[in-house]
Design an enzyme around this catalytic site. Sequence first.
Site, PDB file in Angstrom:
ATOM      1  N   GLU A 287      -3.033   4.529  -3.115  1.00  0.00           N
ATOM      2  CA  GLU A 287      -3.848   5.337  -2.195  1.00  0.00           C
ATOM      3  C   GLU A 287      -3.679   6.843  -2.434  1.00  0.00           C
ATOM      4  O   GLU A 287      -2.845   7.493  -1.794  1.00  0.00           O
ATOM      5  CB  GLU A 287      -3.476   5.017  -0.732  1.00  0.00           C
ATOM      6  CG  GLU A 287      -4.348   5.769   0.268  1.00  0.00           C
ATOM      7  CD  GLU A 287      -3.921   5.580   1.725  1.00  0.00           C
ATOM      8  OE1 GLU A 287      -2.829   5.030   1.974  1.00  0.00           O
ATOM      9  OE2 GLU A 287      -4.692   6.003   2.604  1.00  0.00           O
TER      10      GLU A 287
ATOM     11  N   LYS B 241       0.861  -1.191   0.000  1.00  0.00           N
ATOM     12  CA  LYS B 241       0.000   0.000   0.000  1.00  0.00           C
ATOM     13  C   LYS B 241       0.893   1.235   0.000  1.00  0.00           C
ATOM     14  O   LYS B 241       1.838   1.324   0.793  1.00  0.00           O
ATOM     15  CB  LYS B 241      -0.891  -0.010   1.235  1.00  0.00           C
ATOM     16  CG  LYS B 241      -1.964   1.007   1.183  1.00  0.00           C
ATOM     17  CD  LYS B 241      -2.004   2.144   2.143  1.00  0.00           C
ATOM     18  CE  LYS B 241      -0.962   2.404   3.127  1.00  0.00           C
ATOM     19  NZ  LYS B 241      -1.228   3.569   3.975  1.00  0.00           N
TER      20      LYS B 241
ATOM     21  N   LYS C  35      -7.159   2.536  -2.794  1.00  0.00           N
ATOM     22  CA  LYS C  35      -7.569   2.969  -1.454  1.00  0.00           C
ATOM     23  C   LYS C  35      -7.935   4.440  -1.603  1.00  0.00           C
ATOM     24  O   LYS C  35      -7.083   5.283  -1.901  1.00  0.00           O
ATOM     25  CB  LYS C  35      -6.432   2.756  -0.462  1.00  0.00           C
ATOM     26  CG  LYS C  35      -6.783   3.219   0.944  1.00  0.00           C
ATOM     27  CD  LYS C  35      -5.919   2.517   1.970  1.00  0.00           C
ATOM     28  CE  LYS C  35      -6.151   3.118   3.349  1.00  0.00           C
ATOM     29  NZ  LYS C  35      -5.598   2.285   4.422  1.00  0.00           N
TER      30      LYS C  35
END
Length: 339
Positions: A174, A133, A216
């Site tokens: 993200e 991430k 995200k």
Amino acid sequence: MKINDIANQLVTAGKGIMAADRPSPAFHNLLRSEGIAVDEDAYRNWSELLFLAPGLNESVSGIIMTDEQARLAGSGGDSLIEQVIERGMIPGISPSKGMVTLAGSAGETVGSGLDGLRERLAEYAEMGLGFSKWRAAFQIGPGTPSYYAIEANAYVMAQVAALSQEAGIAPIVEPEVMLWGDHNIERCFAVTEWVLSRTFEALYLHRVDLEGTLVKASMVLSGNECAEQADVDAVAEQTVKVFRRQIPAAIPGIVFLSGGQSDYHATARLNAMNANYELPWKLSFSYARALQREPMAIWRNRAANVPAAQAALLHRARMNGLAALGLWTEELEGEAVAS
Ligand code: 13P
């Protein structure tokens, strides 16, 4: 496992991700600021409390951790990663080395840690980590985010995504549009649309396989200091609208960050999207604060409080798991409090 299988498994119906990747210095500062006594083992105790909460795997598919957590052994001596995998969850990594100021910008940021990332990702894959991430943070203000910051961050996120896939790791990209400020929901919509559009352009240029990627995302919200706060239905409507415009249907799922929303709003807004719209991707959660705020307040770094803190974590995970199906109701919150 193939990267698109990992991505799909992370958004299994009724499940989401727990983001536990607060680095240890930030974690210790937070504890101190709350007046909680900090000892040497606090980070391990907290990580263990979160990762090994009994029944967590019923609503949590994967856990995002730091490099330090990925190397931790639990109090029983076994690695936390192995114990997470044994419980049927996928361990993931936040490989960033922190935000740095973008040279020449008015204080805008970009994630650092690209040097040596190929080698680090290969090691993470070897260790059993299934996904990565990487966050970009955009502050809405006069003249921000700038075109420069959006482009620079889109390129870095895409580069990390491409390197992750090369290592057999499914990337979560993200791009967070932060909720801090007095802007209205229309401005948040416009900024989110711009950011998503440039992010997907960069993913295309970097030849990222969208079927093996998750996003995200932040919700489209009124700024926290805006006098007029959009209600749950308006947030759901605007968020779904911007995603439909800018996120290809090839993406298996979009998982939200909570970003400073209350626990209630993070759940209610996710639920409204799933209950009221037909969507081409799964919409679920990847919350840190909206899962851990209550457990941390209960825990206070005392072993005796661990079961109650884990129960609070489980409750929030269940509520958000139901919201990922559009089946959450306010009454369910009340029942749990009463029981
Ligand atoms: P919050 O849910 O607290 O915004 O954190 C999400 C996150 O990105 C941490 O990895």
